[in-house]
Write an enzyme that holds these catalytic residues in place. Structure first.
Site, PDB file in Angstrom:
ATOM      1  N   ARG A   1       0.862  -1.180   0.000  1.00 26.11           N
ATOM      2  CA  ARG A   1       0.000   0.000   0.000  1.00 26.11           C
ATOM      3  C   ARG A   1       0.901   1.232   0.000  1.00 26.11           C
ATOM      4  O   ARG A   1       1.564   1.547   0.993  1.00 26.11           O
ATOM      5  CB  ARG A   1      -0.915  -0.003   1.226  1.00 26.11           C
ATOM      6  CG  ARG A   1      -1.946  -1.124   1.211  1.00 26.11           C
ATOM      7  CD  ARG A   1      -2.863  -1.023   0.008  1.00 26.11           C
ATOM      8  NE  ARG A   1      -3.967  -1.986   0.061  1.00 26.11           N
ATOM      9  CZ  ARG A   1      -4.869  -2.118  -0.904  1.00 26.11           C
ATOM     10  NH1 ARG A   1      -4.782  -1.363  -2.002  1.00 26.11           N
ATOM     11  NH2 ARG A   1      -5.837  -3.010  -0.796  1.00 26.11           N
TER      12      ARG A   1
ATOM     13  N   ALA B   1     -10.781  -7.458  -0.800  1.00 29.75           N
ATOM     14  CA  ALA B   1     -11.669  -6.297  -0.777  1.00 29.75           C
ATOM     15  C   ALA B   1     -11.594  -5.583  -2.113  1.00 29.75           C
ATOM     16  O   ALA B   1     -10.656  -5.771  -2.886  1.00 29.75           O
ATOM     17  CB  ALA B   1     -11.277  -5.347   0.355  1.00 29.75           C
TER      18      ALA B   1
ATOM     19  N   GLU C   1     -14.782  -9.873  -5.990  1.00 24.60           N
ATOM     20  CA  GLU C   1     -13.467  -9.541  -5.446  1.00 24.60           C
ATOM     21  C   GLU C   1     -12.768 -10.770  -4.883  1.00 24.60           C
ATOM     22  O   GLU C   1     -11.551 -10.921  -5.017  1.00 24.60           O
ATOM     23  CB  GLU C   1     -13.599  -8.458  -4.364  1.00 24.60           C
ATOM     24  CG  GLU C   1     -14.008  -7.099  -4.885  1.00 24.60           C
ATOM     25  CD  GLU C   1     -12.970  -6.477  -5.801  1.00 24.60           C
ATOM     26  OE1 GLU C   1     -11.792  -6.889  -5.757  1.00 24.60           O
ATOM     27  OE2 GLU C   1     -13.336  -5.573  -6.574  1.00 24.60           O
TER      28      GLU C   1
ATOM     29  N   GLU D   1      -9.143 -11.738  -6.351  1.00 26.54           N
ATOM     30  CA  GLU D   1      -7.958 -11.576  -5.517  1.00 26.54           C
ATOM     31  C   GLU D   1      -7.461 -12.876  -4.909  1.00 26.54           C
ATOM     32  O   GLU D   1      -6.286 -12.979  -4.548  1.00 26.54           O
ATOM     33  CB  GLU D   1      -8.234 -10.562  -4.396  1.00 26.54           C
ATOM     34  CG  GLU D   1      -8.462  -9.149  -4.910  1.00 26.54           C
ATOM     35  CD  GLU D   1      -8.377  -8.113  -3.805  1.00 26.54           C
ATOM     36  OE1 GLU D   1      -8.381  -8.493  -2.610  1.00 26.54           O
ATOM     37  OE2 GLU D   1      -8.309  -6.915  -4.132  1.00 26.54           O
TER      38      GLU D   1
ATOM     39  N   GLU E   1      -1.620  -5.735  -7.248  1.00 28.70           N
ATOM     40  CA  GLU E   1      -2.284  -7.018  -7.052  1.00 28.70           C
ATOM     41  C   GLU E   1      -1.450  -8.184  -7.567  1.00 28.70           C
ATOM     42  O   GLU E   1      -1.628  -9.319  -7.117  1.00 28.70           O
ATOM     43  CB  GLU E   1      -3.649  -7.017  -7.741  1.00 28.70           C
ATOM     44  CG  GLU E   1      -4.677  -6.140  -7.042  1.00 28.70           C
ATOM     45  CD  GLU E   1      -6.046  -6.261  -7.674  1.00 28.70           C
ATOM     46  OE1 GLU E   1      -6.152  -6.891  -8.750  1.00 28.70           O
ATOM     47  OE2 GLU E   1      -7.016  -5.730  -7.098  1.00 28.70           O
TER      48      GLU E   1
END
Length: 229
Positions: free
Chosen positions: A78, A90, A107, A111, A159
């Site tokens: 992040r 998320a 999601e 993910e 990701e």
């Protein structure tokens, strides 16, 4: 300090409280969210107040729990905090008209390459209500299956670095309480799951429970109109 009377201690909760909106200006238009400046009054004859905040589409998150009492955590970089965080799957509610739980399932597949057969609402949050309209609904997903190899999503950018880890729920609770994980959705979901587990998750809400707190469900507030709180 204002003391509020007439609310039973077992049923109290947050309430929508629209105020007189005098004007809205978009200060910044971003790829995902905007910054807006709104002028309003707290009472009909009150002074004008201006607040700037992030207008956010909202998001959903998923705490996945398997039959071994393990939760799925994903590790993702992040940039604003310059850290790789352990989180839960998320994503943004950025597809118009998509049902909330359908977005959560999407999601989870994108993910974590997983599906789930049982869904419940675990907890609802405003992540930073003093500066953002972002509303987050966290689901508990059980009855886990795999997305077929041919149907799996190609992850890009941050990701693409996602790492998956199954962690005992008790271990995850300890990590949250000891300050070793910091994602608000993950911390809230893990602690909520720890409490809900006490009675076998019997008190959780159905996945289709309405979510009136999400901004898309609010009534339009006419400019200059006096709205009752």
């Amino acid at each position: 300090m204002l003391l509020v009377a007439g609310h039973d201690s077992d049923t109290f909760g947050d309430e929508q409280s629209p105020r007189r909106l005098l004007g809205t200006t978009t200060v910044y238009e971003g790829r995902v969210w905007d910054v807006v400046s709104e002028e309003f009054t707290l009472t009909d004859d009150g002074e004008s107040i201006t607040r700037d905040f992030i207008r956010h589409p909202g998001a959903v998150a998923v705490l996945v729990l398997n039959d071994d009492d393990q939760v799925l955590l994903i590790r993702q970089y992040r940039h604003p905090v310059r850290m790789a965080l352990w989180e839960i799957p998320a994503g943004l509610l950025d597809e118009e008209g998509e049902d909330f739980v359908d977005a959560a399932a999407r999601e989870l597949a994108e993910e974590a390459d997983l599906t789930a057969g049982r869904w419940h609402v675990l907890v609802d949050l405003f992540l930073s209500p003093g500066s953002s309209s972002e509303a987050l609904r966290v689901y508990l997903a059980r009855g886990i299956g795999d997305v077929p190899e041919s149907d799996r999503h190609t992850r890009t950018h941050e990701e693409a670095e996602i790492e998956l880890k199954w962690v005992d729920l008790d271990t995850a609770i300890s990590a949250a309480l000891e300050g070793r994980i910091h994602s608000p959705s993950a911390v809230a979901a893990i602690l909520a799951a720890g409490v809900a587990r006490g009675n076998g998750f019997a008190d959780l809400r159905p996945a289709t429970t309405p979510w009136p707190e999400h901004p898309s469900q609010h009534s339009t507030w006419p400019r200059g109109a006096v709205l009752e709180s």
